[in-house]
Design an enzyme around this catalytic site. Structure first.
Site, PDB file in Angstrom:
ATOM      1  CE  LYS A  73      -0.278  -0.372   5.048  1.00  0.00           C
ATOM      2  NZ  LYS A  73      -1.072  -0.944   6.162  1.00  0.00           N
ATOM      3  CE1 TYR A 294      13.188  31.271   7.248  1.00  0.00           C
ATOM      4  CE2 TYR A 294      12.978  28.904   6.905  1.00  0.00           C
ATOM      5  CZ  TYR A 294      12.972  30.211   6.408  1.00  0.00           C
ATOM      6  OH  TYR A 294      12.731  30.418   5.080  1.00  0.00           O
TER       7      TYR A 294
END
Ligand SMILES: *Cc1c(COP(=O)(O)O)cnc(C)c1O
Length: 411
Positions: A73, A294
């Site tokens: 899957k 950041y």
């Protein structure tokens, strides 16, 4: 006071660069660089199809005479169903589990008619006709699906193959024991179902000492006489490690096929089949009072070097692997040595503190993010998650290299 103007800009280190071929050669992968690895590649994902096939064979051997299926899957856990499914089929696997109808259609196309394909998400309302048309077997988890599938069989005047998923304690998907009793009592409905497999799924299989394993197995045993087939399946990658009493007719590993080792009670007989590398874009000197990235979360503790690499959270380097100190957060490996993430992981970039390396990397080098030195489990733990999420998050920007012999590259 310190208005930023006083902070000297860090110097960029050297002019040395390396080509993708040289960077690849330096990884020592025992495989020549594939011809389609272009100079512009910023990251490389190496997927070893031969190892995935070996992993399936090893698990199949371990559970014999039970059948070993393969769970493919989510595009074979992100590794590419187009390549992984044929490799597993080539190894001898004939039963595949996917989640959705789109995935089932792809799997059917790749395997031809001889494989059995189970669809874990079952039949969505109104979709029974479409599912029946492509010869894949839905795993039915609710009474309404069972009735829809029965009606579809009635329309087609032939019993339709399916699996029944019974809930034994995961409380996620599956028929309740009341549902099971209702189906068992409805011979008209049962006549229309060609039930090929009864399955359930374990909640705590990674922990061999968890009481729920045996508890769920007992619930499964209690329901079994009510149901119309002897073909049962309970175990996925971890469950099959719990011992023979969990194997039944079929096991359904996914993660372990790709080299994952989530089981806490010992090592599965599989090896890692995926490695991910990102290239160095820049190396620079830094020292107090510099901060990296950041929000300025990484205050450079002493004179060091920072390497910026071309992968970020958009590529599956989970942002929670960010670091405020050298001890926390994610790691990368350069020439066999681990170096810490420095500061926030951003969308396209990660900054590494490489000050401790005798030979810092140069622009163009490949840095290991997952691989022989960094297991999926270790990478997951550093980001506060599991290897499964790391695997299925790997982005589309990595250039994919499929290896399909023990030391050959398949392109
Ligand atoms: C995903 C899934 C599997 C495979 O699980 P792994 O832990 O990857 O081996 C098996 N069965 C069901 C029902 C699943 O949803």
């Amino acid at each position: 006071m310190s208005d930023g103007a006083n902070v000297q800009a860090p110097t960029i280190v050297g002019g040395a660069t390396t080509s993708i071929q040289d960077a690849w050669a330096r990884l020592g992968l025992n495989a020549g660089a594939p011809s389609d690895l272009t100079a512009s590649a910023t990251g490389v994902l190496v997927i070893n199809l031969a190892q995935i096939a070996d992993n399936w064979r090893a698990l199949a051997e371990l559970v014999k005479p039970s059948v070993c299926a393969a769970v493919v899957k989510a595009d074979a856990y992100g590794l590419g169903a187009q390549r992984v499914i044929p490799a597993l089929y080539g190894a001898g696997c004939r039963v595949f589990f996917v989640a959705t109808l789109d995935e089932a259609i792809e799997a059917r196309t790749l395997t031809g008619e001889k494989a059995t394909i189970f669809m874990l998400d079952g039949v969505m309302p109104g979709a029974a006709k479409d599912v029946a048309a492509v010869n894949v077997w839905p795993v039915l988890s609710t009474l309404s699906e069972v009735h829809d599938w029965g009606h579809q069989a009635g329309d087609r005047k032939t019993p339709l193959p399916c699996a029944l998923h019974v809930d034994t304690g995961l409380t996620r998907l599956g028929l309740t024991s009341l549902d099971v009793r209702e189906i068992a009592a409805n011979s008209h409905l049962l006549d229309r179902l060609d039930v090929r497999l009864i399955m359930s799924h374990l909640a705590c299989a990674d922990d061999p000492h968890h009481f729920k394993n045996e508890q769920q197995r007992e619930v499964f045993e209690d329901l079994r006489p009510l149901l119309p087939t002897k073909a049962l399946s309970l175990a996925a990658s971890d469950g099959l490690m719990l011992g023979r009493q969990f194997h039944y007719a079929m096991v359904r590993p996914g993660y372990a096929l790709y080299g994952g080792q989530a089981f806490q009670g010992g090592l599965a007989p599989v090896a890692t089949a995926v490695s991910a590398y990102a290239r160095v874009l820049q190396v620079r000197e830094a020292g107090p009072p510099h901060t990296v990235g950041y929000s300025a979360t990484y205050a450079v503790p002493e004179k060091t070097k920072i390497a910026t690499i071309a992968a970020g959270y958009a590529d599956g380097v989970i942002r929670s692997a960010s670091s405020t100190m050298r001890e926390d957060g994610g790691r990368a490996v350069i020439n066999g040595e681990a170096v810490p993430f420095a500061g926030r992981v951003s969308m396209d970039l990660v900054t590494l503190d490489v000050g401790m390396l005798e030979t810092p990397p140069v622009r163009g080098d490949l840095v290991e993010l997952i691989g022989p030195n960094l297991s999926l489990e270790a990478v997951g733990a550093a980001a506060g998650t599991i290897g499964y999420e790391i695997l299925t998050s790997l982005g589309r920007r990595f250039h994919r290299v499929y290896v399909d012999t023990d030391n050959g590259v398949a392109g």
